[in-house]
Design an enzyme around this catalytic site. Sequence first.
Site, PDB file in Angstrom:
ATOM      1  N   ASP A  91      -2.829 -10.909  -1.939  1.00 20.67           N
ATOM      2  CA  ASP A  91      -3.346 -10.304  -0.712  1.00 20.67           C
ATOM      3  C   ASP A  91      -4.780  -9.842  -0.996  1.00 20.67           C
ATOM      4  O   ASP A  91      -5.121  -9.531  -2.146  1.00 20.67           O
ATOM      5  CB  ASP A  91      -2.464  -9.094  -0.361  1.00 20.67           C
ATOM      6  CG  ASP A  91      -2.858  -8.456   0.967  1.00 20.67           C
ATOM      7  OD1 ASP A  91      -2.120  -8.626   1.939  1.00 20.67           O
ATOM      8  OD2 ASP A  91      -3.922  -7.797   0.998  1.00 20.67           O
ATOM      9  N   TYR A 100      -4.126 -11.899   8.973  1.00 22.21           N
ATOM     10  CA  TYR A 100      -4.398 -11.431  10.340  1.00 22.21           C
ATOM     11  C   TYR A 100      -5.071 -12.470  11.207  1.00 22.21           C
ATOM     12  O   TYR A 100      -5.268 -12.235  12.396  1.00 22.21           O
ATOM     13  CB  TYR A 100      -5.205 -10.129  10.272  1.00 22.21           C
ATOM     14  CG  TYR A 100      -4.489  -9.126   9.412  1.00 22.21           C
ATOM     15  CD1 TYR A 100      -4.845  -8.939   8.076  1.00 22.21           C
ATOM     16  CD2 TYR A 100      -3.372  -8.444   9.881  1.00 22.21           C
ATOM     17  CE1 TYR A 100      -4.134  -8.083   7.254  1.00 22.21           C
ATOM     18  CE2 TYR A 100      -2.646  -7.584   9.073  1.00 22.21           C
ATOM     19  CZ  TYR A 100      -3.036  -7.410   7.767  1.00 22.21           C
ATOM     20  OH  TYR A 100      -2.313  -6.582   6.942  1.00 22.21           O
ATOM     21  N   HIS A 141       0.815  -1.219   0.000  1.00 21.58           N
ATOM     22  CA  HIS A 141       0.000   0.000   0.000  1.00 21.58           C
ATOM     23  C   HIS A 141       0.846   1.266   0.000  1.00 21.58           C
ATOM     24  O   HIS A 141       0.334   2.336  -0.321  1.00 21.58           O
ATOM     25  CB  HIS A 141      -0.910   0.040   1.235  1.00 21.58           C
ATOM     26  CG  HIS A 141      -1.918  -1.058   1.267  1.00 21.58           C
ATOM     27  ND1 HIS A 141      -2.857  -1.247   0.286  1.00 21.58           N
ATOM     28  CD2 HIS A 141      -2.111  -2.050   2.164  1.00 21.58           C
ATOM     29  CE1 HIS A 141      -3.611  -2.295   0.578  1.00 21.58           C
ATOM     30  NE2 HIS A 141      -3.174  -2.802   1.710  1.00 21.58           N
TER      31      HIS A 141
HETATM   32  C1  LIG Z   1      -0.871  -5.376   3.961  1.00 17.43           C
HETATM   33  C2  LIG Z   1      -2.391  -5.298   3.992  1.00 17.43           C
HETATM   34  O1  LIG Z   1      -2.886  -5.256   2.665  1.00 17.43           O
HETATM   35  O2  LIG Z   1      -2.924  -6.486   4.552  1.00 17.43           O
HETATM   36  N1  LIG Z   1      -2.815  -4.121   4.739  1.00 17.43           N
HETATM   37  C3  LIG Z   1      -4.241  -4.000   4.987  1.00 17.43           C
HETATM   38  C4  LIG Z   1      -4.604  -2.626   5.586  1.00 17.43           C
HETATM   39  C5  LIG Z   1      -6.088  -2.529   5.938  1.00 17.43           C
HETATM   40  C6  LIG Z   1      -6.462  -1.176   6.451  1.00 17.43           C
HETATM   41  N2  LIG Z   1      -7.872  -1.078   6.725  1.00 17.43           N
HETATM   42 ZN   LIG Z   2      -4.105  -7.209   2.937  1.00 15.58          ZN
END
Ligand SMILES: CC(O)(O)NCCCCN
Ligand SMILES: [Zn+2]
Length: 668
Positions: A173, A306, A136
């Site tokens: 992702d 996550y 990002h």
């Molecule tokens: C690296 C990633 O793509 O998993 N970051 C996700 C960020 C989400 C923010 N709401």
């Molecule tokens: Zn992500």
Amino acid sequence: TMGTALIYDEEMTKYKLLWVDPACKIEVPERLSVSYEALVRTGLSDRCVSVPPREASDAEILLVHSEEYLEGVKKTPHMTLEDLKEFTLQYGDVYFHPNIYHCAKLAAGSALQLVDSVMTGKVRNGMALVRPPGHHSMRSAASGFCVFNNVAIAARYAKQKHGAERVLIVDWDIHHGQGVQYCFEDDPSVLYFSWHRYERQKFWPNLRESDYDSVGKGSGAGFNVNVPWNEVGMENSDYLSVFCHVLLPVAYEFCPDLVLVCAGFDSAIGDPEGEMCATPDIFAHLTHLLMNLAGGKLCAVLEGGYNLTSLAQSVCQTVQTLLGDPLPQLANLRSPCESALESLQCVRSVQRRYWSILKHAADSATTDVSTKLIKLAKAEEEKAETAEDERSQEEKVWPEPAERLRPPVCSVSVLPDDAACPDGLKRLVSSKDLGPLLVSRIRNRSMEDAGDADGVATFSRLYTLIEKMRTNEIGNGVALVPDVAAAVECVVQDLGSDLVSRVLVVCVGKEELNYATADGKMLVVQISGEDKEEQKGKYYIPVCLKKGCGDTVGFIQAVFGLLLPLGYEYDPGLVLLVRMPGSGVGDCMWQQLIGLLKGFAKGHTLVLMQTNDGACMGPTASALLGHPAPPLQELLTPLPDDGGALERMRERLQADWKMLQTTVSSGN
Ligand SMILES: CC(O)(O)NCCCCN
Ligand SMILES: [Zn+2]
């Protein structure tokens, strides 16, 4: 080259969120430690080549980021908590910490170490377990837990330092790596592919330019491929369909020198961000499907993920495939869902202008997707209201991925006594006593003179081979037989049928195959240059390439548009790959085919070739042993093909085979 690099350092666990921020609390140090510990526990880390990370230099970071941004981040280690909060406020959904600059340099440096290891041939492929993630972050902004764009820096570095001309970035992702898209959208030397939860721009980062119609700009047009998921709950079949019908054809036409993966695992089941339903073993197949590109040079760099359980399992599935272990069988694939088909159709209809391999894809204008969009949007509005609360509460459960055991013997050969056994293969001599009934059937079926003891010996060895694949004592094998057509018939009718429940027979070449059961015990896909009469039913699919099997573009279209989706849906217990004499298929294509077919039946492939066709035994053995297939350079200059015939065939077959669909059903 063999070998898989693993890059990890616990230093990258030493930063965390120091204040309350609901958007960032899921990005915890344990993400990295549980991933690495899982690799240790399963013994996978010991099988990798451990490569240390290093800090990316300023110059390397400046390949992507601006000086003012880097100068700003450089100040964060000395900031007070209040200053850190202040500094963070200028960005979205990201946090800073006194040690995050150090970790961000290590994360970017890890990606560069991985590129060096692969591009110099020290290892074949590898994975970097890093945090903070990168996809990002933009030229002058942190975003989405990302500080430096690890993979974008790695792509530029690979070009500058190692002379890579074409770099493919695959971003699986569940979030759109807008930082990567912005970095390369006008650059035809870097093809960026990303799928991401989008929900018609309602999902973070809520960008209009994350939709499928962002195809790149200027000379970069066509080198940005976005696949938006407009609903949650996507499954394995949705992911595989997009790989087969969008990414892989385009990737093969692009013919990259290097593949970088933004390996985020928040696209797996159980993840609070993705809310998808694909199981961790899907990453074994996604990795495998990319491993024959760029001569196997593949660098996977961790992004998101996550749910600590599915993250650890997905990381292990990915690394185990990089190490060349057999793939898990993906059970009960089903039809891609309507929303996925709508995305698939839209992506293919915009990208067909830039990729000749997609030239014959349906142009969505003809099926008026817009009305479907509106209708589906309304439908899901209602559904969303009700489902929202239930969904967020329910705890997802899924089966632990099955063990993927390497067979004691990888590859064997069944050869006439006077034929030399290729390096690396083990000659199979033991043979099972077939018993009088089978012997008489073999003699009747295929041997002119019944006295052909050789033939019986060959078939008893084949029987042994098939049996030892079933018990996983042997991985795969190749047999040279005097009459390949007769051998196929014998193997599937007599030997294979009672040993495995479903045999996928892939025939390359024109020989007439005069059996096709309608009972589904066997699925025959024949790729040849011969125009055959209509196929004989659901389980016999003749694919005709007007310009013959030497037509690489047509062959690749047949493999990805038909053969792989069919194979995944059929889910065979054994793959029988038959090379008919005079097929005209090129050695590179042949090796690619063997490599790709390993995705089925836990890699149990039996290759049948005619004794006088033994010239390609070397490439065959190399592919069976797991060496990456050489790139198909021909794809770069595609001849005008007749892909239309394949599209029409796919449309006809999709009623029986759901994985062949690429458009929303015109019905509803
Ligand atoms: C690296 C990633 O793509 O998993 N970051 C996700 C960020 C989400 C923010 N709401
Ligand atoms: Zn992500």
